[in-house]
Design a protein around this motif. Structure first.
Motif, short mmCIF file in Angstrom:
data_model
loop_
_atom_site.label_atom_id
_atom_site.label_comp_id
_atom_site.label_asym_id
_atom_site.label_seq_id
_atom_site.Cartn_x
_atom_site.Cartn_y
_atom_site.Cartn_z
N ALA A 259 56.86 38.22 -9.65
CA ALA A 259 57.57 39.40 -9.14
C ALA A 259 56.72 40.11 -8.09
O ALA A 259 57.23 40.53 -7.04
N ALA A 260 55.41 40.22 -8.34
CA ALA A 260 54.55 40.95 -7.41
C ALA A 260 54.50 40.23 -6.06
O ALA A 260 54.64 40.85 -5.00
N ARG A 261 54.35 38.91 -6.10
CA ARG A 261 54.26 38.17 -4.84
C ARG A 261 55.57 38.22 -4.07
O ARG A 261 55.58 38.36 -2.85
N ALA A 262 56.68 38.08 -4.79
CA ALA A 262 57.98 38.04 -4.10
C ALA A 262 58.29 39.39 -3.47
O ALA A 262 58.67 39.47 -2.30
N VAL A 263 58.09 40.47 -4.22
CA VAL A 263 58.48 41.78 -3.69
C VAL A 263 57.50 42.26 -2.62
O VAL A 263 57.90 42.84 -1.61
N LEU A 264 56.21 41.97 -2.82
CA LEU A 264 55.22 42.46 -1.85
C LEU A 264 54.99 41.47 -0.71
O LEU A 264 54.28 41.79 0.25
N GLY A 265 55.56 40.27 -0.83
CA GLY A 265 55.42 39.28 0.24
C GLY A 265 53.98 38.85 0.44
O GLY A 265 53.49 38.81 1.57
#
Ligand code: URA
Length: 265
Positions: free
Chosen positions: A198-204
């Motif tokens: 989730a962190a990688r996807a939302v924060l790119g």
């Protein structure tokens, strides 16, 4: 123009097929064949749109993602977004899942938590975080005086990946427009991202969760006037497997509590 916009433009102009390895200049006058009679003038035929094979391959992947973006951005309420997800057949996970897992909790609470994706129990019930990691999440929330009436809980992936495997990058890309729209519609004052996915996807970012966790960062969304203060945290499932990491998780929960208190005062 970014890559998505370029692909969208080509698709709107009808490019959906690779016909040649290299672009063909169909306007170049043909060399006359020796001895050939001059051909009679014929009315111009419609010319096919030609794209290189690599572009065609990208279009195959891009088409459902663009459809996801269009469906998600057309939703103006949470009920419409849920209906859009139910109508979306571009992600194969929806065919193997028992239920769509959309959200649980209070959309008006100002705090939104995003996990990775449903497990077996969530899939059966259609609710996020009700299995073992959900029970731990409930205890973590209770430890700082929160519960499901004071936050909204959702996931990056709304359908259970078979056998609880990790979702592929393509599946994440298909689900992300719906999550981003979910966040835009909820307009949370704070966002908590549970786990690396989730962190990688939302924060790119490709950064690891152990580096991201515990630090507030601003996440921007096209449909929101202000960035949302966002706190990446360790996923409860990780904490169940690595109890020694609960110390870090506790410190992050306290950071969340402090942030809520600083606004209330
Ligand atoms: N793990 C998640 O990330 N989400 C759930 O809903 C359940 C387990």
């Amino acid at each position: 123009m970014n890559a998505w916009a370029a692909l969208r433009l080509q698709m709107e102009w009808g490019a959906d097929e690779a016909l040649e390895d290299a672009p063909v200049d169909r306007l170049r006058p043909r060399e006359p064949q020796p001895g050939a009679a001059t051909p009679a003038a014929r009315p111009a035929e419609p010319r096919p749109v030609v794209v290189a094979p690599a572009v065609a391959a990208a279009l195959v992947i891009a088409q459902p993602t663009l459809r996801a973006q269009d469906l998600a951005s057309a939703a103006n309420t949470l009920a419409e977004l849920r209906a859009a997800l139910i109508a979306f057949d571009g992600c194969a996970l929806s065919a193997t899942a028992t239920n769509l897992v959309f959200s649980d909790g209070n959309p008006d609470a100002g705090l939104m938590l995003v996990g990775e994706g449903p497990g077996a129990e969530e899939d059966r019930a259609g609710l996020p975080f009700i299995g073992p990691s959900g029970k731990l999440l409930d205890r973590m929330l209770a430890s700082i005086g929160l519960d499901r009436s004071t936050c909204l809980i959702t996931n990056l992936i709304p359908w259970r990946p078979p056998g609880n495997r990790n979702p592929t990058d393509a599946e994440v890309a298909l689900c992300l427009p719906f999550l981003r729209r979910h966040i835009e519609l909820v307009r949370p004052q704070r966002l908590v991202l549970l786990g690396a996915l989730a962190a990688r996807a939302v924060l790119g970012t490709r950064a690891g969760i152990t580096r991201l966790r515990g630090t507030w960062t601003d996440a921007s969304f096209d449909g929101l006037p202000q960035p949302v203060p966002t706190l990446p945290m360790l996923h409860p499932a990780y904490l169940l497997r690595n109890p020694s990491a609960k110390r870090d998780a506790w410190s992050d929960m306290l950071a969340l509590r402090r942030s809520i208190d600083s606004q209330v005062k």
